[in-house]
Design a protein around this motif. Structure first.
Motif, PDB file in Angstrom:
ATOM      1  N   GLY A   1     140.097  51.637  57.660  1.00 44.17           N
ATOM      2  CA  GLY A   1     138.963  52.543  57.738  1.00 44.17           C
ATOM      3  C   GLY A   1     139.333  54.009  57.765  1.00 44.17           C
ATOM      4  N   ARG A   2     138.552  54.749  58.527  1.00 37.50           N
ATOM      5  CA  ARG A   2     138.667  56.215  58.549  1.00 37.50           C
ATOM      6  C   ARG A   2     140.029  56.706  59.030  1.00 37.50           C
ATOM      7  NH1 ARG A   2     133.417  55.029  60.072  1.00 37.50           N
ATOM      8  NH2 ARG A   2     131.854  55.979  58.731  1.00 37.50           N
ATOM      9  N   ILE A   3     140.573  56.074  60.048  1.00 34.75           N
ATOM     10  CA  ILE A   3     141.868  56.535  60.575  1.00 34.75           C
ATOM     11  C   ILE A   3     142.956  56.365  59.516  1.00 34.75           C
ATOM     12  CG2 ILE A   3     143.641  56.133  62.324  1.00 34.75           C
ATOM     13  CD1 ILE A   3     141.376  55.313  64.235  1.00 34.75           C
ATOM     14  N   PHE A   4     142.991  55.197  58.893  1.00 36.16           N
ATOM     15  CA  PHE A   4     143.984  54.927  57.852  1.00 36.16           C
ATOM     16  C   PHE A   4     143.845  55.919  56.702  1.00 36.16           C
ATOM     17  CE2 PHE A   4     145.128  52.502  53.957  1.00 36.16           C
ATOM     18  CZ  PHE A   4     146.482  52.385  54.189  1.00 36.16           C
ATOM     19  N   GLN A   5     142.616  56.123  56.228  1.00 29.63           N
ATOM     20  CA  GLN A   5     142.403  57.045  55.115  1.00 29.63           C
ATOM     21  C   GLN A   5     142.682  58.491  55.530  1.00 29.63           C
ATOM     22  OE1 GLN A   5     142.222  56.153  52.124  1.00 29.63           O
ATOM     23  NE2 GLN A   5     141.744  53.998  52.394  1.00 29.63           N
ATOM     24  N   GLY A   6     142.419  58.816  56.794  1.00 34.81           N
ATOM     25  CA  GLY A   6     142.743  60.154  57.289  1.00 34.81           C
ATOM     26  C   GLY A   6     144.234  60.419  57.271  1.00 34.81           C
ATOM     27  N   PHE A   7     145.021  59.433  57.709  1.00 37.06           N
ATOM     28  CA  PHE A   7     146.478  59.560  57.636  1.00 37.06           C
ATOM     29  C   PHE A   7     146.920  59.756  56.188  1.00 37.06           C
ATOM     30  CE2 PHE A   7     146.854  57.510  61.892  1.00 37.06           C
ATOM     31  CZ  PHE A   7     147.801  58.348  62.456  1.00 37.06           C
ATOM     32  N   ASN A   8     146.340  58.970  55.270  1.00 35.24           N
ATOM     33  CA  ASN A   8     146.707  59.087  53.862  1.00 35.24           C
ATOM     34  C   ASN A   8     146.354  60.459  53.293  1.00 35.24           C
ATOM     35  OD1 ASN A   8     147.952  56.614  53.239  1.00 35.24           O
ATOM     36  ND2 ASN A   8     145.983  55.595  53.122  1.00 35.24           N
ATOM     37  N   LEU A   9     145.167  60.954  53.634  1.00 30.60           N
ATOM     38  CA  LEU A   9     144.751  62.258  53.121  1.00 30.60           C
ATOM     39  C   LEU A   9     145.636  63.377  53.666  1.00 30.60           C
ATOM     40  CD1 LEU A   9     142.751  63.839  51.408  1.00 30.60           C
ATOM     41  CD2 LEU A   9     141.232  63.918  53.393  1.00 30.60           C
ATOM     42  N   LEU A  10     145.907  63.350  54.955  1.00 28.62           N
ATOM     43  CA  LEU A  10     146.785  64.358  55.565  1.00 28.62           C
ATOM     44  C   LEU A  10     148.181  64.308  54.940  1.00 28.62           C
ATOM     45  CD1 LEU A  10     147.435  66.486  57.762  1.00 28.62           C
ATOM     46  CD2 LEU A  10     148.037  64.569  59.252  1.00 28.62           C
ATOM     47  N   GLY A  11     148.724  63.110  54.815  1.00 27.30           N
ATOM     48  CA  GLY A  11     150.058  62.965  54.239  1.00 27.30           C
ATOM     49  C   GLY A  11     150.115  63.415  52.788  1.00 27.30           C
ATOM     50  N   ALA A  12     149.112  63.029  52.002  1.00 22.77           N
ATOM     51  CA  ALA A  12     149.087  63.405  50.589  1.00 22.77           C
ATOM     52  C   ALA A  12     148.969  64.916  50.422  1.00 22.77           C
ATOM     53  CB  ALA A  12     147.931  62.697  49.887  1.00 22.77           C
ATOM     54  N   ALA A  13     148.130  65.542  51.233  1.00 23.17           N
ATOM     55  CA  ALA A  13     147.944  66.993  51.118  1.00 23.17           C
ATOM     56  C   ALA A  13     149.234  67.740  51.453  1.00 23.17           C
ATOM     57  CB  ALA A  13     146.812  67.449  52.033  1.00 23.17           C
ATOM     58  N   THR A  14     149.883  67.351  52.537  1.00 28.75           N
ATOM     59  CA  THR A  14     151.106  68.068  52.926  1.00 28.75           C
ATOM     60  C   THR A  14     152.256  67.781  51.960  1.00 28.75           C
ATOM     61  OG1 THR A  14     151.631  66.328  54.522  1.00 28.75           O
ATOM     62  CG2 THR A  14     150.484  68.259  55.361  1.00 28.75           C
ATOM     63  N   LEU A  15     152.330  66.567  51.448  1.00 28.73           N
ATOM     64  CA  LEU A  15     153.374  66.257  50.468  1.00 28.73           C
ATOM     65  C   LEU A  15     153.116  66.965  49.140  1.00 28.73           C
ATOM     66  CD1 LEU A  15     154.010  62.481  51.222  1.00 28.73           C
ATOM     67  CD2 LEU A  15     155.622  64.360  51.546  1.00 28.73           C
ATOM     68  N   ALA A  16     151.854  67.133  48.758  1.00 28.60           N
ATOM     69  CA  ALA A  16     151.531  67.858  47.531  1.00 28.60           C
ATOM     70  C   ALA A  16     151.922  69.329  47.665  1.00 28.60           C
ATOM     71  CB  ALA A  16     150.041  67.723  47.208  1.00 28.60           C
ATOM     72  N   VAL A  17     151.648  69.926  48.811  1.00 31.13           N
ATOM     73  CA  VAL A  17     152.038  71.320  49.048  1.00 31.13           C
ATOM     74  C   VAL A  17     153.566  71.454  49.011  1.00 31.13           C
ATOM     75  CG1 VAL A  17     152.077  73.175  50.776  1.00 31.13           C
ATOM     76  CG2 VAL A  17     149.952  71.931  50.312  1.00 31.13           C
ATOM     77  N   ASN A  18     154.251  70.531  49.638  1.00 32.01           N
ATOM     78  CA  ASN A  18     155.712  70.555  49.637  1.00 32.01           C
ATOM     79  C   ASN A  18     156.253  70.409  48.218  1.00 32.01           C
ATOM     80  OD1 ASN A  18     158.427  68.946  49.740  1.00 32.01           O
ATOM     81  ND2 ASN A  18     158.268  69.997  51.716  1.00 32.01           N
ATOM     82  N   GLY A  19     155.674  69.496  47.452  1.00 26.43           N
ATOM     83  CA  GLY A  19     156.107  69.309  46.068  1.00 26.43           C
ATOM     84  C   GLY A  19     155.868  70.548  45.221  1.00 26.43           C
TER      85      GLY A  19
END
Length: 105
Positions: A21-39
């Motif tokens: 649910g929301r917690i899992f997708q929140g972790f994914n969104l946070l991780g994807a955003a920070t990894l995209a910025v790093n990339g």
């Protein structure tokens, strides 16, 4: 931070401590955003593209859940009988394995 967020969400989901649910997708969104910025910072464009896609998928999932304003239905829900629910690993540990039929000769 991004990789840790994605990994934490995956571990929590895989061990049955959270559902998809929301917690899992929140972790994914946070991780994807920070990894995209790093990339982006390191000119790692394939990583940026993958993480943007990952973030869009997570964002859409979160928006759809927000519109529902309810947890994802379980298979026990009469309105959505085909929708899977998370497996409770504690119940699996307490249950007996299914019996196998003996072959006929």
């Amino acid at each position: 931070l991004g990789a840790l967020a994605v990994l934490a969400g995956y571990v929590l989901f895989s061990f049955g401590w959270i559902n998809g649910g929301r917690i899992f997708q929140g972790f994914n969104l946070l991780g994807a955003a920070t990894l995209a910025v790093n990339g982006y910072y390191h000119d790692a464009w394939p990583s940026v593209a993958l993480n943007l896609a990952w973030g869009v998928i997570s964002g859409i999932s979160l928006l759809r859940m927000r519109k529902q304003k309810a947890p994802v239905p379980s298979p026990d829900d009469a309105e959505n009988p085909g929708n899977p629910s998370p497996i409770d690993v504690h119940q699996l540990a307490d249950s007996e394995p299914p019996r196998q039929k003996e072959p006929r000769i």
